[in-house]
Design a protein around this motif. Structure first.
Motif, PDB file in Angstrom:
ATOM      1  N   LYS A   1     -52.437  15.828  53.678  1.00 11.60           N
ATOM      2  CA  LYS A   1     -52.845  15.663  55.075  1.00 11.60           C
ATOM      3  C   LYS A   1     -51.648  15.364  55.978  1.00 11.60           C
ATOM      4  CE  LYS A   1     -57.612  14.110  54.351  1.00 11.60           C
ATOM      5  NZ  LYS A   1     -58.567  12.972  54.460  1.00 11.60           N
ATOM      6  N   ILE A   2     -50.755  14.479  55.522  1.00 10.98           N
ATOM      7  CA  ILE A   2     -49.573  14.159  56.329  1.00 10.98           C
ATOM      8  C   ILE A   2     -48.684  15.388  56.465  1.00 10.98           C
ATOM      9  CG2 ILE A   2     -47.473  12.768  56.471  1.00 10.98           C
ATOM     10  CD1 ILE A   2     -48.980  10.514  55.069  1.00 10.98           C
ATOM     11  N   SER A   3     -48.510  16.131  55.390  1.00  9.03           N
ATOM     12  CA  SER A   3     -47.668  17.331  55.431  1.00  9.03           C
ATOM     13  C   SER A   3     -48.215  18.340  56.435  1.00  9.03           C
ATOM     14  CB  SER A   3     -47.582  17.963  54.044  1.00  9.03           C
ATOM     15  OG  SER A   3     -47.034  17.063  53.104  1.00  9.03           O
ATOM     16  N   ALA A   4     -49.525  18.548  56.430  1.00  6.49           N
ATOM     17  CA  ALA A   4     -50.135  19.465  57.393  1.00  6.49           C
ATOM     18  C   ALA A   4     -49.917  18.970  58.820  1.00  6.49           C
ATOM     19  CB  ALA A   4     -51.626  19.607  57.102  1.00  6.49           C
ATOM     20  N   ALA A   5     -50.070  17.670  59.032  1.00 10.54           N
ATOM     21  CA  ALA A   5     -49.897  17.108  60.374  1.00 10.54           C
ATOM     22  C   ALA A   5     -48.461  17.268  60.866  1.00 10.54           C
ATOM     23  CB  ALA A   5     -50.304  15.635  60.384  1.00 10.54           C
ATOM     24  N   VAL A   6     -47.493  17.034  59.982  1.00 13.12           N
ATOM     25  CA  VAL A   6     -46.094  17.203  60.377  1.00 13.12           C
ATOM     26  C   VAL A   6     -45.804  18.664  60.712  1.00 13.12           C
ATOM     27  CG1 VAL A   6     -43.695  17.042  59.588  1.00 13.12           C
ATOM     28  CG2 VAL A   6     -45.291  15.170  59.121  1.00 13.12           C
ATOM     29  N   ALA A   7     -46.368  19.576  59.929  1.00  8.97           N
ATOM     30  CA  ALA A   7     -46.178  21.005  60.224  1.00  8.97           C
ATOM     31  C   ALA A   7     -46.734  21.338  61.605  1.00  8.97           C
ATOM     32  CB  ALA A   7     -46.866  21.850  59.147  1.00  8.97           C
ATOM     33  N   TYR A   8     -47.943  20.884  61.893  1.00  3.81           N
ATOM     34  CA  TYR A   8     -48.516  21.107  63.227  1.00  3.81           C
ATOM     35  C   TYR A   8     -47.611  20.540  64.312  1.00  3.81           C
ATOM     36  CZ  TYR A   8     -53.139  22.108  61.136  1.00  3.81           C
ATOM     37  OH  TYR A   8     -54.198  22.636  60.435  1.00  3.81           O
ATOM     38  N   ASP A   9     -47.075  19.342  64.056  1.00  4.08           N
ATOM     39  CA  ASP A   9     -46.269  18.699  65.092  1.00  4.08           C
ATOM     40  C   ASP A   9     -44.971  19.445  65.339  1.00  4.08           C
ATOM     41  OD1 ASP A   9     -46.203  16.619  67.014  1.00  4.08           O
ATOM     42  OD2 ASP A   9     -44.671  15.587  65.832  1.00  4.08           O
ATOM     43  N   MET A  10     -44.413  20.050  64.306  1.00  6.13           N
ATOM     44  CA  MET A  10     -43.227  20.876  64.500  1.00  6.13           C
ATOM     45  C   MET A  10     -43.546  22.039  65.441  1.00  6.13           C
ATOM     46  SD  MET A  10     -41.722  20.899  60.580  1.00  6.13           S
ATOM     47  CE  MET A  10     -40.347  22.015  60.917  1.00  6.13           C
ATOM     48  N   LEU A  11     -44.689  22.685  65.224  1.00  5.73           N
ATOM     49  CA  LEU A  11     -45.084  23.786  66.090  1.00  5.73           C
ATOM     50  C   LEU A  11     -45.387  23.289  67.499  1.00  5.73           C
ATOM     51  CD1 LEU A  11     -45.876  26.690  66.691  1.00  5.73           C
ATOM     52  CD2 LEU A  11     -48.091  26.262  65.592  1.00  5.73           C
ATOM     53  N   ARG A  12     -46.049  22.161  67.599  1.00  5.37           N
ATOM     54  CA  ARG A  12     -46.363  21.604  68.926  1.00  5.37           C
ATOM     55  C   ARG A  12     -45.087  21.330  69.723  1.00  5.37           C
ATOM     56  NH1 ARG A  12     -46.436  16.815  71.573  1.00  5.37           N
ATOM     57  NH2 ARG A  12     -45.423  15.798  69.792  1.00  5.37           N
ATOM     58  N   ARG A  13     -44.104  20.774  69.064  1.00  7.98           N
ATOM     59  CA  ARG A  13     -42.849  20.453  69.750  1.00  7.98           C
ATOM     60  C   ARG A  13     -42.109  21.725  70.173  1.00  7.98           C
ATOM     61  NH1 ARG A  13     -41.633  15.186  69.547  1.00  7.98           N
ATOM     62  NH2 ARG A  13     -42.995  13.914  68.240  1.00  7.98           N
ATOM     63  N   GLU A  14     -42.156  22.731  69.330  1.00  7.06           N
ATOM     64  CA  GLU A  14     -41.551  24.008  69.709  1.00  7.06           C
ATOM     65  C   GLU A  14     -42.253  24.586  70.937  1.00  7.06           C
ATOM     66  OE1 GLU A  14     -39.520  27.767  69.663  1.00  7.06           O
ATOM     67  OE2 GLU A  14     -39.018  25.724  69.009  1.00  7.06           O
ATOM     68  N   LEU A  15     -43.570  24.516  70.978  1.00  5.53           N
ATOM     69  CA  LEU A  15     -44.321  25.033  72.132  1.00  5.53           C
ATOM     70  C   LEU A  15     -44.000  24.254  73.401  1.00  5.53           C
ATOM     71  CD1 LEU A  15     -47.792  25.572  70.400  1.00  5.53           C
ATOM     72  CD2 LEU A  15     -46.203  27.358  71.151  1.00  5.53           C
ATOM     73  N   ASN A  16     -43.664  22.962  73.229  1.00  3.62           N
ATOM     74  CA  ASN A  16     -43.321  22.125  74.382  1.00  3.62           C
ATOM     75  C   ASN A  16     -41.856  22.222  74.776  1.00  3.62           C
ATOM     76  OD1 ASN A  16     -45.920  21.190  74.596  1.00  3.62           O
ATOM     77  ND2 ASN A  16     -45.523  19.240  73.544  1.00  3.62           N
ATOM     78  N   GLY A  17     -41.062  22.948  73.986  1.00  4.01           N
ATOM     79  CA  GLY A  17     -39.637  23.016  74.266  1.00  4.01           C
ATOM     80  C   GLY A  17     -38.900  21.743  73.909  1.00  4.01           C
ATOM     81  N   GLU A  18     -39.440  20.967  72.961  1.00  5.83           N
ATOM     82  CA  GLU A  18     -38.830  19.706  72.539  1.00  5.83           C
ATOM     83  C   GLU A  18     -38.092  19.894  71.216  1.00  5.83           C
ATOM     84  OE1 GLU A  18     -42.079  17.033  72.145  1.00  5.83           O
ATOM     85  OE2 GLU A  18     -42.702  17.190  74.250  1.00  5.83           O
ATOM     86  N   ALA A  19     -37.368  18.863  70.804  1.00  2.00           N
ATOM     87  CA  ALA A  19     -36.730  18.891  69.488  1.00  2.00           C
ATOM     88  C   ALA A  19     -37.808  19.035  68.432  1.00  2.00           C
ATOM     89  CB  ALA A  19     -35.933  17.608  69.266  1.00  2.00           C
ATOM     90  N   VAL A  20     -37.660  20.000  67.548  1.00  2.00           N
ATOM     91  CA  VAL A  20     -38.715  20.308  66.574  1.00  2.00           C
ATOM     92  C   VAL A  20     -38.755  19.293  65.443  1.00  2.00           C
ATOM     93  CG1 VAL A  20     -39.471  22.013  64.863  1.00  2.00           C
ATOM     94  CG2 VAL A  20     -38.725  22.757  67.132  1.00  2.00           C
ATOM     95  N   VAL A  21     -37.605  18.844  64.985  1.00  5.29           N
ATOM     96  CA  VAL A  21     -37.518  17.902  63.879  1.00  5.29           C
ATOM     97  C   VAL A  21     -37.127  16.538  64.421  1.00  5.29           C
ATOM     98  CG1 VAL A  21     -36.381  17.350  61.702  1.00  5.29           C
ATOM     99  CG2 VAL A  21     -36.910  19.729  62.261  1.00  5.29           C
ATOM    100  N   VAL A  22     -37.981  15.547  64.204  1.00  3.65           N
ATOM    101  CA  VAL A  22     -37.742  14.203  64.719  1.00  3.65           C
ATOM    102  C   VAL A  22     -37.989  13.185  63.622  1.00  3.65           C
ATOM    103  CG1 VAL A  22     -38.380  14.843  67.078  1.00  3.65           C
ATOM    104  CG2 VAL A  22     -40.136  13.957  65.522  1.00  3.65           C
ATOM    105  N   ASP A  23     -37.534  11.967  63.860  1.00  3.51           N
ATOM    106  CA  ASP A  23     -37.785  10.870  62.931  1.00  3.51           C
ATOM    107  C   ASP A  23     -39.053  10.138  63.340  1.00  3.51           C
ATOM    108  OD1 ASP A  23     -35.570  11.121  61.218  1.00  3.51           O
ATOM    109  OD2 ASP A  23     -34.270  10.225  62.730  1.00  3.51           O
ATOM    110  N   TYR A  24     -39.954   9.939  62.371  1.00  2.00           N
ATOM    111  CA  TYR A  24     -41.108   9.081  62.557  1.00  2.00           C
ATOM    112  C   TYR A  24     -40.805   7.728  61.916  1.00  2.00           C
ATOM    113  CZ  TYR A  24     -43.313  13.660  63.282  1.00  2.00           C
ATOM    114  OH  TYR A  24     -43.616  14.919  63.716  1.00  2.00           O
TER     115      TYR A  24
END
Length: 424
Positions: free
Chosen positions: A393-416
């Protein structure tokens, strides 16, 4: 007004089913400015039901009773309420007619046992159930109105929205104007979030609440009164800035909902290649109507042979780096995107456990990649001491967040905060 809830059923009490009705009800009430003060769960035992009805009716103004209105011998709510009041059950002829009509429309013969669903306490007021066979009712005992609803979720929810909520609002007057905003967070625990936000100075009438449903923590910013409502947007934005990268959505209950909202009818397309998540990413998106407008394909390439033959991953890459590696997951993402020339592709490969880890790559090691038309982003995360289900579940959520950040024009890989990362 003091509102309580009584949930009935051995299967609920024993944990054999999750009581989603109670969570939904409390959330709906909160959104309407009404707080549930107490919730009690009781099994299908007549004496226990009678006792809890009598005891809680001395303290509450309104009690929502959920469950126990079916046709079988273990459905005892109506009988228990009648005994609590010391009065008989009375057959409701109007509901008997409704039952016969319902079974006729569905081409079935009505069993005699269903007549039980038309029996309510003598002093009770019948409450309509427009989508089921169980007759709802409300009855006054001591200081409280007890409002009885069936346990079937779609029947329960419709009755609450169409019958219960209007009854409460009409009987107890209009509550203060209220408003609610929600922030979805990923990668922080509830206590950690609360510790950080407690230092904030909140305007009068604004309170914070937290709801944990892994892998997320939802922060509820609740405003009561016009002055607090006017400050709600500013406070919500202040919380978002304070928490930084852990806030991943606003007004959404999951990142898959956020991604669906962003891609639906956008003209953009997505492919997914999954190994350790085993189709979870794709399945979560397909749960939303209209996902076919952007989702090209979901491929579960679990074996190395599948990664090679379907996605074009190089056998040499697998030999040199292994299936759980940045080079492999990047080739998976590129291969998935290239198959149908999708705008984006997500890929996962990891060790969900409980076995299969090594000293170099322990259980909970997951590689995730996002391929775009301009390149590939990737990261390796560490999720130690999590269950197999939670790793996925966490892996899927992180994958979604990478795509979300790309769509927003933000840094794709971040530290949680609580998701470790391997240095690339």
């Amino acid at each position: 007004m003091k509102l309580e809830m009584i949930c009935t059923g051995e299967e609920v009490l024993a944990g054999q089913i999750v009581d989603t009705n109670a969570a939904w009800f409390a959330n709906l009430m909160m959104e309407n400015g009404i707080e549930v003060q107490r919730r009690v769960t009781v099994g299908d035992r007549l004496d226990d039901l009678i006792a809890v009805f009598q005891e809680r009716s001395l303290h509450a103004d309104v009690i929502l009773v959920n469950g126990g209105l079916g046709p079988t011998s273990d459905d005892m709510s109506a009988e228990a309420m009648a005994k609590a009041k010391g009065e008989p059950l009375v057959l409701q002829d109007a509901w008997v007619e409704r039952l016969h009509d319902w079974f006729t429309r569905n081409g079935r013969e009505m069993p005699k046992s269903n007549l039980k669903q038309a029996m309510i306490p003598a002093s009770a007021v019948m409450v309509d159930n427009p989508v089921g066979t169980a007759c709802g009712f409300r009855v006054k005992l001591n200081r409280a109105w007890l409002f009885f609803t069936p346990g079937v979720p779609f029947e329960f929810k419709q009755m609450v929205e169409e019958q219960f909520l209007p009854f409460v609002q009409q009987s107890f007057g209009k509550t203060d104007n209220t408003a609610l905003s929600k922030l979805l967070t990923l990668g922080r625990g509830e206590s950690s979030l609360a510790d950080e936000l407690e230092a904030m100075s909140l305007p009068d009438g604004i309170t914070l609440g937290y709801r944990s449903f892994m892998p997320y923590i939802e922060i509820k910013v609740f405003a009561r009164g016009d002055s607090a409502i006017s400050a709600l947007g500013k406070v919500t934005e202040q919380i978002r800035r304070q928490l930084g990268n852990v806030v991943v959505a606003s007004g959404k209950t999951s990142l898959e909902e956020e991604i669906h909202a962003r891609l639906y009818n956008s003209g953009m397309s997505l492919s997914v290649a999954e190994s350790c998540t085993g189709g979870l990413i794709t399945s979560q998106l397909v749960a939303f109507p209209g996902s076919s407008s952007y989702l090209h394909q979901g491929l579960v390439t679990y074996s190395n042979e599948s990664k090679v033959r379907v996605l074009g991953v190089s056998p040499q890459t697998l030999d040199d780096y292994g299936a759980v590696s940045i080079p492999t997951v990047e080739e998976m993402a590129r291969g998935a995107r290239a198959l149908l020339d999708s705008d984006y592709a997500l890929a996962t490969s990891g060790i969900a456990g409980p076995d299969g880890g090594s000293e170099e790559k322990p259980v909970g090691t997951v590689a995730i990649a996002l391929a775009t038309r301009g390149g590939v982003y990737s990261q390796m995360i560490k999720l130690p001491r999590r269950s197999r289900d939670l790793v996925r579940k966490i892996s899927a959520a992180v994958a979604y967040d990478m795509l979300r950040r790309e769509l927003n024009g933000e840094a794709v890989v971040v530290d949680y905060h609580s998701i470790g990362r391997f240095p690339k």
